[in-house]
Design a protein around this motif. Structure first.
Motif, short mmCIF file in Angstrom:
data_model
loop_
_atom_site.label_atom_id
_atom_site.label_comp_id
_atom_site.label_asym_id
_atom_site.label_seq_id
_atom_site.Cartn_x
_atom_site.Cartn_y
_atom_site.Cartn_z
N GLU A 1 0.82 -1.21 0.00
CA GLU A 1 0.00 0.00 0.00
C GLU A 1 0.86 1.27 0.00
N VAL A 2 0.35 2.34 -0.60
CA VAL A 2 1.02 3.64 -0.61
C VAL A 2 0.63 4.39 0.66
N LEU A 3 1.63 4.78 1.43
CA LEU A 3 1.38 5.45 2.71
C LEU A 3 1.49 6.96 2.52
N ILE A 4 0.41 7.66 2.78
CA ILE A 4 0.37 9.11 2.61
C ILE A 4 1.00 9.79 3.83
N PRO A 5 2.01 10.64 3.65
CA PRO A 5 2.63 11.33 4.79
C PRO A 5 1.77 12.51 5.25
N LEU A 6 1.91 12.88 6.52
CA LEU A 6 1.09 13.92 7.12
C LEU A 6 1.94 15.07 7.66
N THR A 7 1.46 16.29 7.47
CA THR A 7 2.14 17.45 8.06
C THR A 7 1.86 17.56 9.55
N ASP A 8 0.73 17.03 9.99
CA ASP A 8 0.34 17.09 11.40
C ASP A 8 0.33 15.70 12.02
N ASP A 9 1.35 14.90 11.65
CA ASP A 9 1.44 13.53 12.16
C ASP A 9 1.62 13.52 13.67
N VAL A 10 0.88 12.64 14.36
CA VAL A 10 0.97 12.54 15.83
C VAL A 10 1.46 11.18 16.29
N LEU A 11 1.65 10.26 15.38
CA LEU A 11 2.07 8.91 15.75
C LEU A 11 3.57 8.69 15.62
N GLY A 12 4.22 9.53 14.86
CA GLY A 12 5.65 9.36 14.66
C GLY A 12 5.95 8.27 13.64
N PRO A 13 7.22 7.87 13.55
CA PRO A 13 7.62 6.84 12.57
C PRO A 13 6.87 5.52 12.82
N LEU A 14 6.41 4.93 11.74
CA LEU A 14 5.68 3.67 11.81
C LEU A 14 6.53 2.53 11.27
N ASP A 15 6.42 1.37 11.91
CA ASP A 15 7.17 0.19 11.47
C ASP A 15 6.30 -0.60 10.50
N LEU A 16 6.28 -0.13 9.25
CA LEU A 16 5.47 -0.76 8.20
C LEU A 16 6.36 -1.01 6.98
N PRO A 17 7.23 -1.99 7.08
CA PRO A 17 8.22 -2.21 6.01
C PRO A 17 7.63 -2.58 4.66
N GLY A 18 6.40 -3.10 4.65
CA GLY A 18 5.83 -3.52 3.37
C GLY A 18 5.15 -2.42 2.59
N THR A 19 5.03 -1.21 3.19
CA THR A 19 4.33 -0.11 2.51
C THR A 19 5.31 0.68 1.63
N ARG A 20 4.74 1.47 0.73
CA ARG A 20 5.53 2.33 -0.14
C ARG A 20 5.24 3.80 0.17
N PRO A 21 6.27 4.65 0.23
CA PRO A 21 6.03 6.07 0.49
C PRO A 21 5.39 6.74 -0.72
N ALA A 22 4.51 7.70 -0.46
CA ALA A 22 3.88 8.45 -1.55
C ALA A 22 4.91 9.34 -2.23
N THR A 23 4.65 9.67 -3.48
CA THR A 23 5.59 10.50 -4.26
C THR A 23 5.28 11.99 -4.15
N PHE A 24 4.29 12.36 -3.33
CA PHE A 24 3.95 13.78 -3.18
C PHE A 24 4.24 14.24 -1.75
N ALA A 25 4.19 15.54 -1.55
CA ALA A 25 4.53 16.13 -0.26
C ALA A 25 3.50 15.78 0.81
N PRO A 26 3.91 15.87 2.07
CA PRO A 26 2.96 15.59 3.16
C PRO A 26 1.75 16.50 3.11
N LEU A 27 0.62 15.98 3.58
CA LEU A 27 -0.65 16.71 3.56
C LEU A 27 -1.22 16.81 4.97
N PRO A 28 -2.04 17.84 5.24
CA PRO A 28 -2.80 17.85 6.50
C PRO A 28 -3.75 16.66 6.54
N THR A 29 -4.15 16.26 7.73
CA THR A 29 -4.96 15.05 7.88
C THR A 29 -6.24 15.11 7.07
#
Length: 250
Positions: free
Chosen positions: A151-179
Motif C-alpha cells: 500500500e502507498v502510505l500518505i505522509p502527514l504534516t500534522d502527524d501525531v504517531l511518529g515513525p511507523l514500522d510498516l516495512p511492506g508499505t511504499r512512500p507516496a511520491t507527493f509532499a505531506p498533507l494535513p490530515t
C-alpha cells in the motif's frame, strides 16, 4: 471671759473621723483607654482580611489538540464553576508546548517531556487505517501491518504517531498533507494513512472508511499545566478530570 469654741476631736481624746469619698478609687484608677488605631494597625487588618480574588471575573482557558474529547469534563465544569467561563483554545500538536505558556491547562498528545510541567496521562487512542470506502482493506474488521504490504502510505504534516514500522508499505511520491486533505486523497484510492481513531472520526467522509490497526502505536492524550501556575481553578479542573466530586477531599 467667754470660752473659746473647740474643734471637734481636739482635746477630747477621740480621733477625728476621716471622710471617705466613695468615688475616689474610680477617680484615682480610671479604666484604661482603648489603644488608638494607628495607620500600621489599620493596614494590618486589611492585609489579614480574606482575599476576594476568587470572585473576580476570569476565564479558564483550556488548550485542546485535534481529536481530544473534553466534552464530559466541560459539562462538569459548567455545573461546578458556573461563574467562571471555560474557553476552548484549539492548538496544534507541533506547537503544543509553546501554546501551554498562554493557557491555564491543555489536553496534549504525548510524548512531551518538560520538568516545568505537570503531566497527567489520561487515555490511549488506538490507531486506524483510513482508506477508500470500497478498498479491499475495508472487508475485514481489523488490520495488521502485514495486511498493508504494497500500500502507498500518505505522509502527514500534522502527524501525531511518529515513525511507523510498516516495512511492506511504499512512500507516496507527493509532499505531506494535513490530515483532512490526506483523508480526501485516500478516499480517491491513491493511498492510505494511519491516524488515531478520533482524527479519522473528526474528518469522516462518506467515501472513506477506517479499520483498527491492532499492532500499531497508541497515541496518549494527557492533561498538562505549568508547575508554577497551579491555581485553584486548575486544581478544580484536575479534580473533575480525576473524578473527584465537589465535596471530596483532595
Amino acid at each position: 471671759m467667754a470660752k473659746q469654741a473647740r474643734r471637734p476631736g481636739r482635746g477630747t481624746g477621740k480621733p477625728t473621723p476621716v471622710r471617705r469619698n466613695k468615688a475616689a478609687p474610680a477617680e484615682r484608677f480610671p479604666p484604661p483607654k482603648p489603644p488608638r488605631k494607628t495607620a500600621r494597625t489599620e493596614q494590618k487588618v486589611v492585609f489579614d482580611a480574606p482575599s476576594a480574588e476568587s470572585d473576580e471575573p476570569r476565564t479558564f482557558r483550556l488548550g485542546v489538540v485535534p481529536g481530544a474529547t473534553p466534552g464530559k469534563w466541560i459539562d462538569a465544569w459548567k455545573q461546578r464553576m458556573p461563574r467562571v467561563p471555560l474557553e476552548l483554545v484549539p492548538i496544534e500538536v507541533a506547537g503544543q508546548r509553546t501554546a501551554i505558556d498562554d493557557l491555564d491547562a491543555a489536553l496534549v498528545r504525548l510524548p512531551l517531556t518538560d520538568s516545568s510541567l505537570h503531566i497527567i496521562p489520561l487515555y490511549d487512542e488506538v490507531p486506524v487505517v483510513v482508506a477508500a470506502a470500497d478498498s479491499h482493506l475495508m472487508a475485514v474488521d481489523e488490520l495488521t501491518a502485514t495486511d498493508l504490504e504494497g500500500e502507498v502510505l500518505i505522509p502527514l504534516t500534522d502527524d501525531v504517531l511518529g515513525p511507523l514500522d510498516l516495512p511492506g508499505t511504499r512512500p507516496a511520491t507527493f509532499a505531506p498533507l494535513p490530515t483532512d486533505e490526506a483523508i480526501a486523497t485516500a478516499a480517491s484510492g491513491v493511498g492510505i494513512l494511519i491516524v488515531p481513531m478520533s482524527l479519522a472520526r473528526m474528518h469522516h467522509r462518506k467515501d472513506a472508511d477506517h479499520r483498527r490497526l491492532v499492532d500499531g502505536p497508541l497515541s496518549t492524550v494527557a492533561l498538562v499545566w505549568p508547575r508554577d501556575r497551579t491555581t485553584p481553578d486548575v486544581d478544580t479542573f484536575v479534580g473533575i478530570v480525576r473524578g473527584r466530586t465537589a465535596n471530596s477531599s483532595r
